[in-house]
Design a protein around this motif. Structure first.
Motif, short mmCIF file in Angstrom:
data_model
loop_
_atom_site.label_atom_id
_atom_site.label_comp_id
_atom_site.label_asym_id
_atom_site.label_seq_id
_atom_site.Cartn_x
_atom_site.Cartn_y
_atom_site.Cartn_z
N THR A 4 0.84 -1.19 0.00
CA THR A 4 0.00 0.00 0.00
C THR A 4 0.88 1.25 0.00
O THR A 4 2.03 1.22 0.41
N PHE A 5 0.31 2.34 -0.47
CA PHE A 5 0.98 3.63 -0.45
C PHE A 5 -0.02 4.67 0.01
O PHE A 5 -1.13 4.75 -0.51
N ARG A 6 0.38 5.46 0.99
CA ARG A 6 -0.47 6.54 1.48
C ARG A 6 0.42 7.62 2.06
O ARG A 6 1.31 7.33 2.86
N LYS A 7 0.18 8.87 1.67
CA LYS A 7 0.97 9.98 2.16
C LYS A 7 0.07 11.18 2.36
O LYS A 7 -0.86 11.42 1.58
N SER A 8 0.31 11.94 3.42
CA SER A 8 -0.49 13.12 3.73
C SER A 8 0.45 14.30 3.95
O SER A 8 1.46 14.19 4.65
N PHE A 9 0.13 15.44 3.32
CA PHE A 9 0.93 16.65 3.44
C PHE A 9 0.06 17.77 3.97
O PHE A 9 -1.06 17.96 3.50
N ARG A 10 0.60 18.53 4.91
CA ARG A 10 -0.11 19.73 5.39
C ARG A 10 0.30 20.87 4.47
O ARG A 10 1.47 21.26 4.42
N ILE A 11 -0.66 21.43 3.72
CA ILE A 11 -0.31 22.49 2.78
C ILE A 11 -0.63 23.88 3.34
O ILE A 11 0.00 24.85 2.93
N LEU A 12 -1.58 23.99 4.24
CA LEU A 12 -1.92 25.21 4.97
C LEU A 12 -2.45 24.79 6.33
O LEU A 12 -2.84 23.63 6.51
N PRO A 13 -2.47 25.69 7.31
CA PRO A 13 -3.08 25.31 8.58
C PRO A 13 -4.54 24.90 8.38
O PRO A 13 -5.33 25.64 7.80
N GLY A 14 -4.88 23.69 8.77
CA GLY A 14 -6.24 23.18 8.64
C GLY A 14 -6.55 22.58 7.28
O GLY A 14 -7.68 22.20 7.03
N VAL A 15 -5.54 22.47 6.38
CA VAL A 15 -5.77 21.90 5.05
C VAL A 15 -4.70 20.85 4.77
O VAL A 15 -3.50 21.12 4.91
N ARG A 16 -5.14 19.64 4.41
CA ARG A 16 -4.21 18.55 4.12
C ARG A 16 -4.47 17.99 2.73
O ARG A 16 -5.60 17.88 2.29
N LEU A 17 -3.39 17.60 2.05
CA LEU A 17 -3.45 16.90 0.78
C LEU A 17 -3.09 15.45 1.06
O LEU A 17 -2.03 15.16 1.60
N ASN A 18 -4.01 14.53 0.73
CA ASN A 18 -3.83 13.11 0.99
C ASN A 18 -3.68 12.38 -0.34
O ASN A 18 -4.49 12.58 -1.24
N ILE A 19 -2.65 11.57 -0.47
CA ILE A 19 -2.39 10.86 -1.71
C ILE A 19 -2.27 9.37 -1.42
O ILE A 19 -1.61 8.97 -0.46
N ASN A 20 -2.92 8.53 -2.28
CA ASN A 20 -2.72 7.10 -2.21
C ASN A 20 -2.57 6.56 -3.62
O ASN A 20 -2.51 7.34 -4.57
N ARG A 21 -2.51 5.27 -3.78
CA ARG A 21 -2.27 4.68 -5.10
C ARG A 21 -3.35 5.00 -6.12
O ARG A 21 -3.07 5.11 -7.30
N HIS A 22 -4.58 5.13 -5.69
CA HIS A 22 -5.70 5.25 -6.61
C HIS A 22 -6.27 6.65 -6.76
O HIS A 22 -6.97 6.92 -7.74
N SER A 23 -6.06 7.54 -5.79
CA SER A 23 -6.68 8.85 -5.84
C SER A 23 -5.95 9.83 -4.94
O SER A 23 -4.98 9.48 -4.28
N TRP A 24 -6.45 11.04 -4.91
CA TRP A 24 -5.96 12.06 -4.00
C TRP A 24 -7.18 12.77 -3.41
O TRP A 24 -8.29 12.68 -3.94
N SER A 25 -6.99 13.45 -2.28
CA SER A 25 -8.10 14.16 -1.66
C SER A 25 -7.58 15.36 -0.88
O SER A 25 -6.40 15.44 -0.54
#
Length: 65
Positions: A4-25
């Protein structure tokens, strides 16, 4: 065993970019109070932690025409 692959990045306070193999959110909201997640697959989730071991979640999917 599946890989599995999953990664989460904080791009602004209170906002996160979540990435996995199939999609992003994108997730908005903090740890306390409601959070909203909008996925590239069309799924929208609203969730909130409640006191104790409880939580609340509502998920809707985009309908394709």
């Amino acid at each position: 065993m599946a890989i599995t692959f999953r990664k989460s990045f904080r791009i602004l306070p209170g906002v996160r970019l979540n990435i996995n193999r199939h999609s992003w959110s994108i997730t908005t909201g903090g740890r306390h109070g409601p959070r909203q997640t909008h996925s590239s697959t069309g799924r929208k989730t609203t969730s909130m932690d409640l006191p104790g071991p409880f939580g609340w979640r509502r998920t809707t999917r985009r309908r394709d025409h």
